[in-house]
Design an enzyme around this catalytic site. Sequence first.
Site, PDB file in Angstrom:
ATOM      1  N   LYS A   1       0.868  -1.174   0.000  1.00 20.36           N
ATOM      2  CA  LYS A   1       0.000   0.000   0.000  1.00 20.36           C
ATOM      3  C   LYS A   1       0.910   1.230   0.000  1.00 20.36           C
ATOM      4  O   LYS A   1       1.724   1.412   0.911  1.00 20.36           O
ATOM      5  CB  LYS A   1      -0.892  -0.004   1.244  1.00 20.36           C
ATOM      6  CG  LYS A   1      -1.847   1.168   1.253  1.00 20.36           C
ATOM      7  CD  LYS A   1      -2.680   1.180   2.518  1.00 20.36           C
ATOM      8  CE  LYS A   1      -3.381   2.526   2.633  1.00 20.36           C
ATOM      9  NZ  LYS A   1      -3.676   2.870   4.014  1.00 20.36           N
TER      10      LYS A   1
ATOM     11  N   THR B   1      -8.936   3.202  12.993  1.00 17.32           N
ATOM     12  CA  THR B   1      -9.247   4.000  14.176  1.00 17.32           C
ATOM     13  C   THR B   1     -10.670   3.765  14.682  1.00 17.32           C
ATOM     14  O   THR B   1     -10.912   3.719  15.891  1.00 17.32           O
ATOM     15  CB  THR B   1      -9.052   5.494  13.863  1.00 17.32           C
ATOM     16  OG1 THR B   1      -7.741   5.654  13.310  1.00 17.32           O
ATOM     17  CG2 THR B   1      -9.181   6.348  15.096  1.00 17.32           C
TER      18      THR B   1
ATOM     19  N   GLY C   1      -7.692   8.875  10.597  1.00 14.08           N
ATOM     20  CA  GLY C   1      -7.854   8.830  12.050  1.00 14.08           C
ATOM     21  C   GLY C   1      -8.963   9.720  12.587  1.00 14.08           C
ATOM     22  O   GLY C   1      -9.195   9.769  13.790  1.00 14.08           O
TER      23      GLY C   1
END
Lengths: 432, 261
Positions: free
Chosen positions: B101, B211, B162
Site C-alpha cells: 500500500k 481507528t 484517524g
Amino acid sequence: MNENNFIIDNQSLSPEALAKKHAIETDPSCRTNHMEYMEGMDRIESDIKDKVMKTVNAYDYTTYSKADVTNVISRLKSGESCSVEDFKTLLSPSAAPFLEDMARLAQRETRNHFGSSVYIFTPLYIANYCENYCVYCGFNCYNKINRKKLTFEEIEAEMAVIANSGIEEILMLTGESRAMSDVKYIGEACKLASKYFRNVGLEIYPVNVNEYEYLHSCGADYVTVFQETYNPDTYETLHLMGHKRVWPYRFEAQERALMGGMRGVGFSALLGLDDFRKDALATALHVYYLQRKYPHGEMSISCPRLRPIINNDKINPRDVHEKELCQVLCAYRIFLPFANITVSSREQASFRDGIINICATKVSAGVSTGIGDHKAKYEKNNSEQAVNVVNNATNDAGDEQFEISDSRSLDEIYAAIKNQGLQPVLNEYIFV
Amino acid sequence: MQKYDAANDPFILGGHTFKSRFILGSGKYDVNLINAAVEDAGAEIITLALRRANTKDEENILDFIPKGVTLLPNTSGARTAEEAVRIAKLARALGCGDFVKVEIMRDSKYLLPDNQETIRATEMLAKEGFVVMPYMYPDLYSARDLVNAGAACIMPLASPIGSNKGLATKEFIQILVDEIDLPIIVDAGIGRPSQACEAMEMGAAAIMANTAIATAGNIPAMAYAFKNAIIAGRQAYLSGLGRVLARGASASDPLTGFLHD
C-alpha cells in the site's frame, strides 16, 4: 547581576581567569553582542523569528478573562480547531481553573493523532566539554566537573549496553564544544549508533546547513535544540560567553536542520528562566510557523523547567509548578495536535505516568546524564537485582549535566505505560 | 429472502481472491486489536506499517498476524516516491509478499497523501512486480494516472486519517466509482459502520478502517458490526438501490389516469 542566582565561583581558577569571569558577569560591556552572528555561522533567509517575536512581544496574558476561557473551551469541545488567539487564552492565568477541561481536550487530540502510542528513547551523553558560560548549566566552562569525551570504543561499548536493554531509539548529546567534540567526531558516533539503534537523534551545539547534511548522511535524522529562553534580553544575561550566546543562530537551528535533510526537529524553552507563559507561546509559535514552512518536518516539543525551590517563602508567581507545567503541556497539545511532546526524567515518575495519559507521547527510560557510565549503572543494577538505574556509579565517568528525578529502567517504564492501557512503542521509524 | 454469499461475489485484487471486503489497519493502537479484527470482522487483509514492524522481539507486530491473512505492508514514513520504493523493497525482502500500500505524506499535520509522488511510486513499484494499492486524495485525474501507472486498485480517503469523520469526500469518491474500472477501496476517515455501509452502497469494492474500531468501547463487537455493515452495503449495491427523489413525493394515482383514447 542580581537577577542571576546561579553564579558560583570556581576556586581552582587562576586570578586572571577569575577576574575575566567576574568582568563578564558584572559588566555587560565585556560581553559580545548576543544578536550578532559570529564568523562562520550560516545566515539563512527566514522571517520566522520576526513572526514569532512580534506575537510574543504583544502578548499580555493578564487581559484574558474567565469568560474568554470558557468561550474557547466550549468552541474546542464542539470540534473547532485551536487558533493562535485560542492558544494564548489557554496559556493565560485565567485558564488555570479549567485545567481538567483542558486535559480532556488534550487527551482527545492525543488519541486522535497518536492513538495510544507512547514512544520510548534514552539519551546518551558522549562528551561534556563545553565552551560556553551559561550560568545555570552544570556543563558550563567555568564549572569544575569531571570532563570526559568518550573514545569510539567507549561509545560503542555504551551503545551495546543500551541496545542490549532493548532500547531502539537513541538521543546522542554532547556539551557544546566544537573544539573537543567536532562535527566529524559526532558524525562517526552517528554511524556507530546506526548499527545499534533504528532511530538516531542529536542534541548538540547548533551547526550549519552543510554540517546537518553531513550528520544526516551519517545516520542522524532528528535534531533537538533548546532555545532556553526566547526573551533575548534575559538570554543575554544567562549566556554570557561562547557561541551559544548568539540568540538568532540558535533560533534558526531547527530550520537549518530541516534544510539539511533531517526528518524531524525538537524545540524547547527551559521554563522558569524567564516568563514561562511567554516562553511557552514562543516555543509553540516556533513550531507552528516552521511546520507551515516545512510541512513534511516532524516536530517535537520538550518541556524542561527550573524547579521552584521548596520552602521558599518568597512565592514567585512565575514559578512553574506541576499544575502550571500541565497547563502549558495541555495547551501545546490542543494547539499543535501533531507534535510529539517529550517529558524527560527531570520530572518525577508520578508526573510522567499521569501526563502520558493526557498529552505526552514520548518518554525517556534507563536514563543517565553522566558520560560513559551506562555500563557501570546498568550492570550494578543487575547485580543488585534492582530495577532502577543506580545513580551513584563510581568510576572515571564524566559528571552529569543535571540530576534526574525518574531513574526507572526501560522495563519499568514499559510496564508503566502498559499498565495505563497505552501502547509502549520502541520504534516506529524507518531511515530512508 | 436471498442470503448474501461472498463465494458468489469474490473480491479479486492483484490476482488474489478474497471473501472479505474489509481491510483492517493496524497503526497507532494496541496490536491485540488484530486478533479481534480477524476473528470478529473476518478480515483477510491487514495493513502494517513497515516502520512499525521492527520492534522489541516479544511485541513484534508480525507475530500478531494470524496465518492465512494477507499482509499488506504500507510505506508510511515515505515522503517521496523513491523513499516509498525503498520501503516497499525492504518489506518484500522481509517476507511480506508482493502487496504494497503506497502511502506518501509530505505533511506531518494532516497526513494527507501526495498524489503526484504516489503516481510516480506506483509506476516504479508496478514495474518491479508489486501489487500496488495507492492511498490517494480522491481526484479523478490522479486516479486515471494511477490506473495508467499500473495500480491494482484505488484507495481514496473519505476524510482525514484517524478522524472518524466519515464520507467527507463522498461526491468525489462516487465519481471515481463511476469512472474508474479498478476496485475503489475507501480508506481513512470511516468512523462508523453506517458510513462503511454507505460507501459500499455507492459501489466501493471494499473498506479499510482502523481507528473506528481501535477507539471503540468494545473492539470485537465493533469489528463485528463493521463486518455486517459492509456486507449489507455490498448486498444493497448489488441489489440496485431504489431511487431517491430530490423533493416532493410521488403519487401512486396518476394525474393522467382519466385519459382513455
